[in-house]
Design a protein around this motif. Structure first.
Motif, PDB file in Angstrom:
ATOM      1  N   THR A   1       0.740  -0.020   0.838  1.00  0.00           N
ATOM      2  CA  THR A   1       1.728  -0.937   0.272  1.00  0.00           C
ATOM      3  C   THR A   1       2.047  -0.461  -1.137  1.00  0.00           C
ATOM      4  O   THR A   1       1.138  -0.347  -1.976  1.00  0.00           O
ATOM      5  CB  THR A   1       1.184  -2.377   0.210  1.00  0.00           C
ATOM      6  OG1 THR A   1       0.816  -2.805   1.521  1.00  0.00           O
ATOM      7  CG2 THR A   1       2.234  -3.325  -0.356  1.00  0.00           C
TER       8      THR A   1
ATOM      9  N   THR B   1       4.279  -0.771  -4.788  1.00  0.00           N
ATOM     10  CA  THR B   1       4.965  -1.745  -5.650  1.00  0.00           C
ATOM     11  C   THR B   1       5.659  -1.017  -6.790  1.00  0.00           C
ATOM     12  O   THR B   1       5.224   0.060  -7.221  1.00  0.00           O
ATOM     13  CB  THR B   1       3.979  -2.763  -6.224  1.00  0.00           C
ATOM     14  OG1 THR B   1       2.926  -2.071  -6.933  1.00  0.00           O
ATOM     15  CG2 THR B   1       3.354  -3.619  -5.136  1.00  0.00           C
TER      16      THR B   1
ATOM     17  N   GLN C   1       2.102   2.044  -8.617  1.00  0.00           N
ATOM     18  CA  GLN C   1       0.808   1.996  -7.956  1.00  0.00           C
ATOM     19  C   GLN C   1       0.998   1.672  -6.477  1.00  0.00           C
ATOM     20  O   GLN C   1       2.092   1.321  -6.035  1.00  0.00           O
ATOM     21  CB  GLN C   1      -0.101   0.957  -8.606  1.00  0.00           C
ATOM     22  CG  GLN C   1       0.367  -0.473  -8.432  1.00  0.00           C
ATOM     23  CD  GLN C   1      -0.571  -1.477  -9.104  1.00  0.00           C
ATOM     24  OE1 GLN C   1      -1.175  -1.192 -10.144  1.00  0.00           O
ATOM     25  NE2 GLN C   1      -0.713  -2.648  -8.509  1.00  0.00           N
TER      26      GLN C   1
ATOM     27  N   SER D   1      -1.395   0.108  -2.817  1.00  0.00           N
ATOM     28  CA  SER D   1      -2.619  -0.458  -2.244  1.00  0.00           C
ATOM     29  C   SER D   1      -2.865   0.194  -0.891  1.00  0.00           C
ATOM     30  O   SER D   1      -1.928   0.495  -0.156  1.00  0.00           O
ATOM     31  CB  SER D   1      -2.491  -1.977  -2.068  1.00  0.00           C
ATOM     32  OG  SER D   1      -2.275  -2.607  -3.318  1.00  0.00           O
TER      33      SER D   1
ATOM     34  N   ALA E   1      -5.186  -0.453   2.434  1.00  0.00           N
ATOM     35  CA  ALA E   1      -6.096  -1.333   3.166  1.00  0.00           C
ATOM     36  C   ALA E   1      -6.764  -0.545   4.282  1.00  0.00           C
ATOM     37  O   ALA E   1      -6.086   0.074   5.106  1.00  0.00           O
ATOM     38  CB  ALA E   1      -5.332  -2.526   3.739  1.00  0.00           C
TER      39      ALA E   1
ATOM     40  N   ARG F   1     -11.124  -3.466   3.352  1.00  0.00           N
ATOM     41  CA  ARG F   1     -11.032  -3.557   1.894  1.00  0.00           C
ATOM     42  C   ARG F   1      -9.707  -2.982   1.427  1.00  0.00           C
ATOM     43  O   ARG F   1      -9.166  -2.060   2.041  1.00  0.00           O
ATOM     44  CB  ARG F   1     -12.198  -2.811   1.230  1.00  0.00           C
ATOM     45  CG  ARG F   1     -13.539  -3.444   1.569  1.00  0.00           C
ATOM     46  CD  ARG F   1     -14.700  -2.782   0.856  1.00  0.00           C
ATOM     47  NE  ARG F   1     -15.943  -3.455   1.230  1.00  0.00           N
ATOM     48  CZ  ARG F   1     -16.424  -4.525   0.612  1.00  0.00           C
ATOM     49  NH1 ARG F   1     -15.764  -5.028  -0.446  1.00  0.00           N
ATOM     50  NH2 ARG F   1     -17.544  -5.084   1.019  1.00  0.00           N
ATOM     51  N   VAL F   2      -9.197  -3.540   0.346  1.00  0.00           N
ATOM     52  CA  VAL F   2      -7.921  -3.098  -0.213  1.00  0.00           C
ATOM     53  C   VAL F   2      -8.200  -2.352  -1.512  1.00  0.00           C
ATOM     54  O   VAL F   2      -8.689  -2.933  -2.488  1.00  0.00           O
ATOM     55  CB  VAL F   2      -6.976  -4.288  -0.473  1.00  0.00           C
ATOM     56  CG1 VAL F   2      -5.669  -3.782  -1.085  1.00  0.00           C
ATOM     57  CG2 VAL F   2      -6.711  -5.044   0.826  1.00  0.00           C
ATOM     58  N   PHE F   3      -7.914  -1.061  -1.513  1.00  0.00           N
ATOM     59  CA  PHE F   3      -8.110  -0.215  -2.693  1.00  0.00           C
ATOM     60  C   PHE F   3      -6.767  -0.079  -3.421  1.00  0.00           C
ATOM     61  O   PHE F   3      -5.745   0.215  -2.793  1.00  0.00           O
ATOM     62  CB  PHE F   3      -8.616   1.168  -2.290  1.00  0.00           C
ATOM     63  CG  PHE F   3      -9.977   1.146  -1.649  1.00  0.00           C
ATOM     64  CD1 PHE F   3     -11.115   1.324  -2.399  1.00  0.00           C
ATOM     65  CD2 PHE F   3     -10.102   0.929  -0.275  1.00  0.00           C
ATOM     66  CE1 PHE F   3     -12.369   1.302  -1.798  1.00  0.00           C
ATOM     67  CE2 PHE F   3     -11.345   0.907   0.331  1.00  0.00           C
ATOM     68  CZ  PHE F   3     -12.481   1.086  -0.434  1.00  0.00           C
ATOM     69  N   VAL F   4      -6.794  -0.280  -4.725  1.00  0.00           N
ATOM     70  CA  VAL F   4      -5.590  -0.168  -5.537  1.00  0.00           C
ATOM     71  C   VAL F   4      -5.669   1.136  -6.325  1.00  0.00           C
ATOM     72  O   VAL F   4      -6.713   1.457  -6.908  1.00  0.00           O
ATOM     73  CB  VAL F   4      -5.447  -1.362  -6.496  1.00  0.00           C
ATOM     74  CG1 VAL F   4      -4.208  -1.207  -7.382  1.00  0.00           C
ATOM     75  CG2 VAL F   4      -5.375  -2.665  -5.702  1.00  0.00           C
TER      76      VAL F   4
ATOM     77  N   LYS G   1      -3.489   3.903  -9.054  1.00  0.00           N
ATOM     78  CA  LYS G   1      -2.383   4.219  -9.955  1.00  0.00           C
ATOM     79  C   LYS G   1      -1.852   5.610  -9.623  1.00  0.00           C
ATOM     80  O   LYS G   1      -2.614   6.542  -9.357  1.00  0.00           O
ATOM     81  CB  LYS G   1      -2.860   4.189 -11.409  1.00  0.00           C
ATOM     82  CG  LYS G   1      -3.138   2.794 -11.949  1.00  0.00           C
ATOM     83  CD  LYS G   1      -1.851   2.043 -12.217  1.00  0.00           C
ATOM     84  CE  LYS G   1      -2.123   0.706 -12.910  1.00  0.00           C
ATOM     85  NZ  LYS G   1      -0.870  -0.016 -13.172  1.00  0.00           N
TER      86      LYS G   1
ATOM     87  N   ILE H   1      -8.004   5.869  -7.848  1.00  0.00           N
ATOM     88  CA  ILE H   1      -8.412   4.577  -7.308  1.00  0.00           C
ATOM     89  C   ILE H   1      -9.073   3.759  -8.412  1.00  0.00           C
ATOM     90  O   ILE H   1      -9.981   4.236  -9.104  1.00  0.00           O
ATOM     91  CB  ILE H   1      -9.398   4.759  -6.136  1.00  0.00           C
ATOM     92  CG1 ILE H   1      -8.749   5.593  -5.027  1.00  0.00           C
ATOM     93  CG2 ILE H   1      -9.844   3.409  -5.586  1.00  0.00           C
ATOM     94  CD1 ILE H   1      -9.699   5.983  -3.917  1.00  0.00           C
TER      95      ILE H   1
ATOM     96  N   GLU I   1     -16.245  -1.003  -5.778  1.00  0.00           N
ATOM     97  CA  GLU I   1     -15.963  -1.144  -4.349  1.00  0.00           C
ATOM     98  C   GLU I   1     -17.045  -0.465  -3.496  1.00  0.00           C
ATOM     99  O   GLU I   1     -17.487  -1.016  -2.480  1.00  0.00           O
ATOM    100  CB  GLU I   1     -14.595  -0.550  -4.019  1.00  0.00           C
ATOM    101  CG  GLU I   1     -13.418  -1.350  -4.548  1.00  0.00           C
ATOM    102  CD  GLU I   1     -13.266  -2.697  -3.837  1.00  0.00           C
ATOM    103  OE1 GLU I   1     -13.829  -2.866  -2.740  1.00  0.00           O
ATOM    104  OE2 GLU I   1     -12.590  -3.570  -4.385  1.00  0.00           O
TER     105      GLU I   1
END
Length: 272
Positions: free
Chosen positions: A141, A143, A199, A201, A203, A213-216, A218, A234, A240
């Motif tokens: 995902t 953004t 950035q 995400s 999942a 788990r959802v890793f975000v 940059k 990450i 995490e």
């Protein structure tokens, strides 16, 4: 009495044992050259179970431990390496056993989690990141800088059309998607007016049967003078992975149901 006669007497003495007497022996002097050998191979059953069970499936490991372990066994968990060792015949300090029956677990990362970690922090060629997005588009995902979600097709189009504009600056201010170069040159990574997403995400279920788990991460871009290079970092990865390790411990402790079976965090070199 010559050597041949002595040898014949020895052979007759050994042959006089009945099978039930041999079963009581653990070692014997073999007449031919007086070597010490075990007679276990001549017995109907082995004296102890010897074997190492290995798997990468958590449920199978728990099932094996529950079927074979006792309160004289022990399990050792390495939550960093995502491995476990069960020593079925360990015994204790007062009554040690040989530790010849073991069960080993080594979890494998899921393909998506492995791919995410493999590229983390690496500068990728433009096409390499595009392929990563195409392969795992259902997990991703993106953004924009305002936090608005972007469609997968828009992201792919943006990545395919990226260009780099170099702007000389006296004072450089680092942006989420820029990387400083020598002589204070700042890069503007754009695709015909569309900015590189700030950035994304990702999942993913890190290991089979674990929580999603959802890793975000940059996203950054730069040029090596000839081509666009991209990388992601990450955020809070250590936190995490620690949480995943704790989930591993919880799953093992919850699944193993042998009363009195000790479970330790750490490793063991037993009878090495």
């Amino acid at each position: 009495m010559d050597q041949t006669a002595i040898q014949a007497i020895r052979d007759l003495a050994l042959s006089a044992y009945q099978q039930n007497e041999i079963d009581k022996l653990t070692l014997a002097l073999v007449p031919s050259d007086h070597k010490i050998e075990s007679l276990e191979k001549y017995q109907q059953f082995p004296r102890a179970f010897r074997g190492v069970f290995s798997t990468d499936v958590l449920e199978q490991y728990i099932a094996y431990i529950n079927a074979n372990a006792t309160d004289q066994s022990a399990v050792y968990i390495d939550q960093v390496g995502m491995t476990a060792l069960g020593i079925i015949d360990q015994g204790d300090g007062a009554n040690p056993e040989w530790g010849r029956h073991k069960a080993k677990l080594a979890l494998n990362k899921t393909p998506g989690f492995a791919a995410l970690l493999e590229n983390n922090g690496r500068w990728l060629k433009q096409n390499d990141l595009i392929e990563f997005v195409e392969d795992w588009i259902s997990n991703l995902t993106f953004t924009d800088p305002d936090g608005e979600m972007l469609t997968p097709q828009l992201i792919l189009n943006t990545l395919k059309k990226l260009t780099v504009k170099t702007v000389s600056e006296t004072n450089q201010e680092s942006q989420a998607y820029t990387q400083g170069l020598t002589k204070l040159e700042q890069l503007e990574v754009k695709a015909k007016g569309a900015e590189l997403p700030e950035q994304f995400s990702f999942a993913v279920e890190p290991y089979v049967g674990f929580d999603t788990r959802v890793f975000v991460a940059k996203l950054q871009g730069r040029s090596d003078g000839n081509q666009v290079l991209l990388r992601y970092r990450i955020l809070q990865l250590e936190q995490e992975t620690t949480a995943i390790g704790l989930e591993f411990i919880d799953k093992l402790k919850a699944g193993i149901t042998i009363p009195g079976l000790p479970i330790y965090l750490g490793s063991m070199q037993y009878q090495a």
